[in-house]
Design a protein around this motif. Structure first.
Motif, PDB file in Angstrom:
ATOM      1  N   PHE A 229       0.832  -1.219   0.000  1.00 31.66           N
ATOM      2  CA  PHE A 229       0.000   0.000   0.000  1.00 31.66           C
ATOM      3  C   PHE A 229       0.860   1.260   0.000  1.00 31.66           C
ATOM      4  O   PHE A 229       0.434   2.304   0.480  1.00 31.66           O
ATOM      5  N   GLY A 230       2.089   1.150  -0.553  1.00 29.94           N
ATOM      6  CA  GLY A 230       2.986   2.302  -0.562  1.00 29.94           C
ATOM      7  C   GLY A 230       2.401   3.484  -1.315  1.00 29.94           C
ATOM      8  O   GLY A 230       2.520   4.637  -0.871  1.00 29.94           O
ATOM      9  N   LEU A 231       1.753   3.222  -2.454  1.00 30.97           N
ATOM     10  CA  LEU A 231       1.152   4.307  -3.228  1.00 30.97           C
ATOM     11  C   LEU A 231       0.036   4.983  -2.442  1.00 30.97           C
ATOM     12  O   LEU A 231      -0.040   6.213  -2.369  1.00 30.97           O
ATOM     13  N   LEU A 232      -0.818   4.181  -1.835  1.00 35.54           N
ATOM     14  CA  LEU A 232      -1.941   4.715  -1.080  1.00 35.54           C
ATOM     15  C   LEU A 232      -1.451   5.535   0.119  1.00 35.54           C
ATOM     16  O   LEU A 232      -1.901   6.665   0.351  1.00 35.54           O
ATOM     17  N   ILE A 233      -0.504   4.989   0.884  1.00 39.11           N
ATOM     18  CA  ILE A 233       0.016   5.694   2.063  1.00 39.11           C
ATOM     19  C   ILE A 233       0.727   6.978   1.655  1.00 39.11           C
ATOM     20  O   ILE A 233       0.553   8.029   2.278  1.00 39.11           O
ATOM     21  N   GLY A 234       1.521   6.908   0.578  1.00 41.48           N
ATOM     22  CA  GLY A 234       2.263   8.079   0.140  1.00 41.48           C
ATOM     23  C   GLY A 234       1.364   9.215  -0.301  1.00 41.48           C
ATOM     24  O   GLY A 234       1.562  10.374   0.088  1.00 41.48           O
ATOM     25  N   LEU A 235       0.352   8.904  -1.115  1.00 50.08           N
ATOM     26  CA  LEU A 235      -0.544   9.952  -1.611  1.00 50.08           C
ATOM     27  C   LEU A 235      -1.380  10.544  -0.473  1.00 50.08           C
ATOM     28  O   LEU A 235      -1.601  11.763  -0.418  1.00 50.08           O
ATOM     29  N   LEU A 236      -1.851   9.694   0.430  1.00 51.07           N
ATOM     30  CA  LEU A 236      -2.616  10.216   1.565  1.00 51.07           C
ATOM     31  C   LEU A 236      -1.745  11.089   2.469  1.00 51.07           C
ATOM     32  O   LEU A 236      -2.210  12.105   2.993  1.00 51.07           O
ATOM     33  N   SER A 237      -0.487  10.715   2.622  1.00 49.88           N
ATOM     34  CA  SER A 237       0.428  11.541   3.421  1.00 49.88           C
ATOM     35  C   SER A 237       0.668  12.887   2.751  1.00 49.88           C
ATOM     36  O   SER A 237       0.753  13.921   3.413  1.00 49.88           O
ATOM     37  N   GLY A 238       0.786  12.874   1.416  1.00 52.34           N
ATOM     38  CA  GLY A 238       0.944  14.127   0.693  1.00 52.34           C
ATOM     39  C   GLY A 238      -0.264  15.028   0.854  1.00 52.34           C
ATOM     40  O   GLY A 238      -0.132  16.233   1.058  1.00 52.34           O
ATOM     41  N   LEU A 239      -1.469  14.454   0.784  1.00 51.65           N
ATOM     42  CA  LEU A 239      -2.686  15.246   0.976  1.00 51.65           C
ATOM     43  C   LEU A 239      -2.762  15.797   2.396  1.00 51.65           C
ATOM     44  O   LEU A 239      -3.171  16.942   2.599  1.00 51.65           O
ATOM     45  N   ALA A 240      -2.365  14.983   3.366  1.00 51.63           N
ATOM     46  CA  ALA A 240      -2.408  15.429   4.767  1.00 51.63           C
ATOM     47  C   ALA A 240      -1.390  16.520   5.047  1.00 51.63           C
ATOM     48  O   ALA A 240      -1.493  17.211   6.074  1.00 51.63           O
ATOM     49  N   SER A 241      -0.424  16.718   4.144  1.00 51.72           N
ATOM     50  CA  SER A 241       0.598  17.747   4.345  1.00 51.72           C
ATOM     51  C   SER A 241       0.037  19.147   4.222  1.00 51.72           C
ATOM     52  O   SER A 241       0.772  20.129   4.414  1.00 51.72           O
ATOM     53  N   ILE A 242      -1.248  19.286   3.892  1.00 51.03           N
ATOM     54  CA  ILE A 242      -1.878  20.602   3.869  1.00 51.03           C
ATOM     55  C   ILE A 242      -1.818  21.230   5.261  1.00 51.03           C
ATOM     56  O   ILE A 242      -1.793  22.449   5.412  1.00 51.03           O
ATOM     57  N   VAL A 243      -1.793  20.385   6.311  1.00 54.86           N
ATOM     58  CA  VAL A 243      -1.595  20.840   7.679  1.00 54.86           C
ATOM     59  C   VAL A 243      -0.139  20.556   8.046  1.00 54.86           C
ATOM     60  O   VAL A 243       0.324  19.427   7.876  1.00 54.86           O
ATOM     61  N   PRO A 244       0.610  21.543   8.505  1.00 57.29           N
ATOM     62  CA  PRO A 244       2.029  21.334   8.803  1.00 57.29           C
ATOM     63  C   PRO A 244       2.267  20.145   9.732  1.00 57.29           C
ATOM     64  O   PRO A 244       1.604  20.000  10.755  1.00 57.29           O
ATOM     65  N   TYR A 245       3.195  19.289   9.317  1.00 56.33           N
ATOM     66  CA  TYR A 245       3.663  18.123  10.074  1.00 56.33           C
ATOM     67  C   TYR A 245       2.621  16.992  10.174  1.00 56.33           C
ATOM     68  O   TYR A 245       2.958  15.908  10.628  1.00 56.33           O
ATOM     69  N   LEU A 246       1.382  17.245   9.763  1.00 56.27           N
ATOM     70  CA  LEU A 246       0.380  16.179   9.853  1.00 56.27           C
ATOM     71  C   LEU A 246       0.674  15.068   8.863  1.00 56.27           C
ATOM     72  O   LEU A 246       0.522  13.889   9.182  1.00 56.27           O
ATOM     73  N   GLY A 247       1.102  15.438   7.660  1.00 56.40           N
ATOM     74  CA  GLY A 247       1.370  14.428   6.642  1.00 56.40           C
ATOM     75  C   GLY A 247       2.459  13.459   7.058  1.00 56.40           C
ATOM     76  O   GLY A 247       2.308  12.240   6.937  1.00 56.40           O
ATOM     77  N   VAL A 248       3.572  13.984   7.584  1.00 55.34           N
ATOM     78  CA  VAL A 248       4.673  13.106   7.970  1.00 55.34           C
ATOM     79  C   VAL A 248       4.298  12.279   9.191  1.00 55.34           C
ATOM     80  O   VAL A 248       4.680  11.101   9.301  1.00 55.34           O
ATOM     81  N   ILE A 249       3.512  12.853  10.121  1.00 56.74           N
ATOM     82  CA  ILE A 249       3.107  12.097  11.308  1.00 56.74           C
ATOM     83  C   ILE A 249       2.185  10.943  10.926  1.00 56.74           C
ATOM     84  O   ILE A 249       2.390   9.792  11.332  1.00 56.74           O
ATOM     85  N   VAL A 250       1.171  11.256  10.123  1.00 59.86           N
ATOM     86  CA  VAL A 250       0.236  10.206   9.685  1.00 59.86           C
ATOM     87  C   VAL A 250       0.957   9.175   8.833  1.00 59.86           C
ATOM     88  O   VAL A 250       0.806   7.965   9.024  1.00 59.86           O
ATOM     89  N   GLY A 251       1.775   9.657   7.891  1.00 56.97           N
ATOM     90  CA  GLY A 251       2.438   8.736   6.965  1.00 56.97           C
ATOM     91  C   GLY A 251       3.403   7.796   7.647  1.00 56.97           C
ATOM     92  O   GLY A 251       3.373   6.576   7.421  1.00 56.97           O
ATOM     93  N   ILE A 252       4.259   8.345   8.508  1.00 59.58           N
ATOM     94  CA  ILE A 252       5.266   7.487   9.131  1.00 59.58           C
ATOM     95  C   ILE A 252       4.632   6.540  10.137  1.00 59.58           C
ATOM     96  O   ILE A 252       5.111   5.414  10.345  1.00 59.58           O
ATOM     97  N   SER A 253       3.516   6.948  10.751  1.00 60.38           N
ATOM     98  CA  SER A 253       2.826   6.056  11.689  1.00 60.38           C
ATOM     99  C   SER A 253       2.198   4.872  10.945  1.00 60.38           C
ATOM    100  O   SER A 253       2.408   3.703  11.307  1.00 60.38           O
ATOM    101  N   VAL A 254       1.434   5.175   9.891  1.00 61.21           N
ATOM    102  CA  VAL A 254       0.765   4.102   9.144  1.00 61.21           C
ATOM    103  C   VAL A 254       1.784   3.236   8.427  1.00 61.21           C
ATOM    104  O   VAL A 254       1.713   2.000   8.471  1.00 61.21           O
ATOM    105  N   ALA A 255       2.763   3.866   7.766  1.00 63.07           N
ATOM    106  CA  ALA A 255       3.776   3.088   7.049  1.00 63.07           C
ATOM    107  C   ALA A 255       4.608   2.243   8.006  1.00 63.07           C
ATOM    108  O   ALA A 255       5.003   1.112   7.678  1.00 63.07           O
ATOM    109  N   GLY A 256       4.884   2.784   9.199  1.00 57.91           N
ATOM    110  CA  GLY A 256       5.642   2.013  10.178  1.00 57.91           C
ATOM    111  C   GLY A 256       4.901   0.767  10.626  1.00 57.91           C
ATOM    112  O   GLY A 256       5.483  -0.326  10.727  1.00 57.91           O
TER     113      GLY A 256
END
Length: 358
Positions: A229-256
């Motif tokens: 699900f790398g594509l799905l997690i990556g794109l959702l993390s990019g969308l969540a980046s509209i809020v500062p630091y939210l994208g990396v927090i959500v992305g690294i948590s789910v991907a981890g």
């Protein structure tokens, strides 16, 4: 003068009431306005190169259409497949949590979460199974209501038509609005409009490109690592980046979690962290300075508050509009603050001639 102020307030209130009343039909016009706003600078540049306005708008319209269609054709099938894989793997993931994670938590903390997790697991599985049935039922109801389906298709078909004509007459509309302003308000209004345009351009064009680039970096990096699900997690993390630091927090948590469940290797977790760390490095050193700079100037706390407030007041539409509206409000507040600092209300000892002096 006081009477004119009351007339202005009443006109604004009436306008707000009118737009709130017709809110259900505004969606295609709002989307078309955003697309026209994004495409107008390119159309102006093509005009400067010698093309007519109609030909310039046709070229921009064709490019926008190609980008949207190619995105839908390339990305949606891949996302659909990965979402289907998530649906299939959910029971196995819940079983793994119950068999592996909960015993570890119990041995480390002495807390037994087995009963609560069983209830949560059953609720998730029941709702997950019902997702397909709910979607089918909803589709059947929409199909049975010919009027609702026709309205939905009509609104969707309006977007390209309205976008084309807005792009064609964008400069004319702006000139007419400027010409309709009261003469003694025009200089301040034009100044505010110019600052708002800079902020909105930085946000709509810059922030969207930042989100897209981060989504691509995360998606490509996770896919190369072999994370499911790398594509799905990556794109959702990019969308969540509209809020500062939210994208990396959500992305690294789910991907981890997905990586640990898939590989069970701490080195892979470090590699996932490296992907998101690289994305943050590119954002802070290249994307933000080049595309945004300090034009928006919204504090991260203000961004989070604006998104939450917009979602609470107007739902998903409010979330989409929160940051552009907050950026415009920031420009207006900055203008009012400047006038306040130069007023006798701020400094009672200021003489009238001081206010007029540079």
């Amino acid at each position: 003068m006081r009477r004119q102020g009351w007339i202005l307030v009443a006109t604004v209130a009436l306008g707000l009431w009118f737009f709130i009343s017709i809110e259900p039909v505004l969606m295609p016009f709002f989307v078309s306005m955003v697309l026209a706003y994004l495409g107008d600078p390119l159309a102006d540049r093509l005009e400067d190169m010698g093309l007519s306005r109609r030909l310039s708008v046709s070229v921009v319209f064709l490019l926008l259409t190609l980008v949207i269609v190619l995105t839908l054709l390339l990305v949606i099938p891949l996302l659909g497949r990965q979402i289907g894989q998530v649906v299939q793997l959910l029971p196995a993931a819940l079983d793994w949590v119950q068999a592996t994670v909960l015993p570890e938590v119990r041995s480390l903390t002495g807390i037994d979460l087995g009963t609560d997790f069983d209830q949560l697991r059953q609720a998730l599985l029941d709702n997950w199974r019902e997702t397909g049935t709910f979607a089918a039922t909803l589709l059947a109801k929409v199909s049975q209501s010919g009027l609702a389906l026709a309205a939905w298709v009509g609104n969707l078909a309006l977007i390209p038509v309205v976008t084309f004509y807005l792009l064609l007459d964008w400069d004319i509309l702006v000139a007419k609005v400027r010409g309709s302003l009261p003469r003694h308000w025009e200089p301040a209004a034009v100044r505010l409009a110019g600052e708002c345009d800079e902020v909105l351009a930085a946000f709509l064009r810059g922030q969207l490109i930042v989100m897209l680039c981060l989504g691509v970096i995360y998606a490509v990096g996770l896919t190369l690592l072999g994370v499911k699900f790398g594509l799905l997690i990556g794109l959702l993390s990019g969308l969540a980046s509209i809020v500062p630091y939210l994208g990396v927090i959500v992305g690294i948590s789910v991907a981890g979690v997905v990586t640990f469940f898939q590989f069970g290797d701490w080195l892979m977790l470090l590699a996932v962290g490296g992907v998101f760390g690289f994305g943050q490095l590119v954002e802070s050193t290249v994307l933000q300075p080049k595309l945004l700079g300090d034009k928006i100037g919204l504090h991260p706390v203000a961004v989070i508050f604006a998104v939450l407030a917009g979602g609470q007041l107007f739902g998903f539409t409010g979330i989409l509009l929160a940051l552009p509206v907050a950026a415009v409000v920031m420009v207006v507040l900055r203008y009012l603050h400047e006038h306040y600092k130069n007023s006798t209300l701020y400094d009672s000892g200021r003489r009238p001639q001081d206010e007029e002096s540079p």
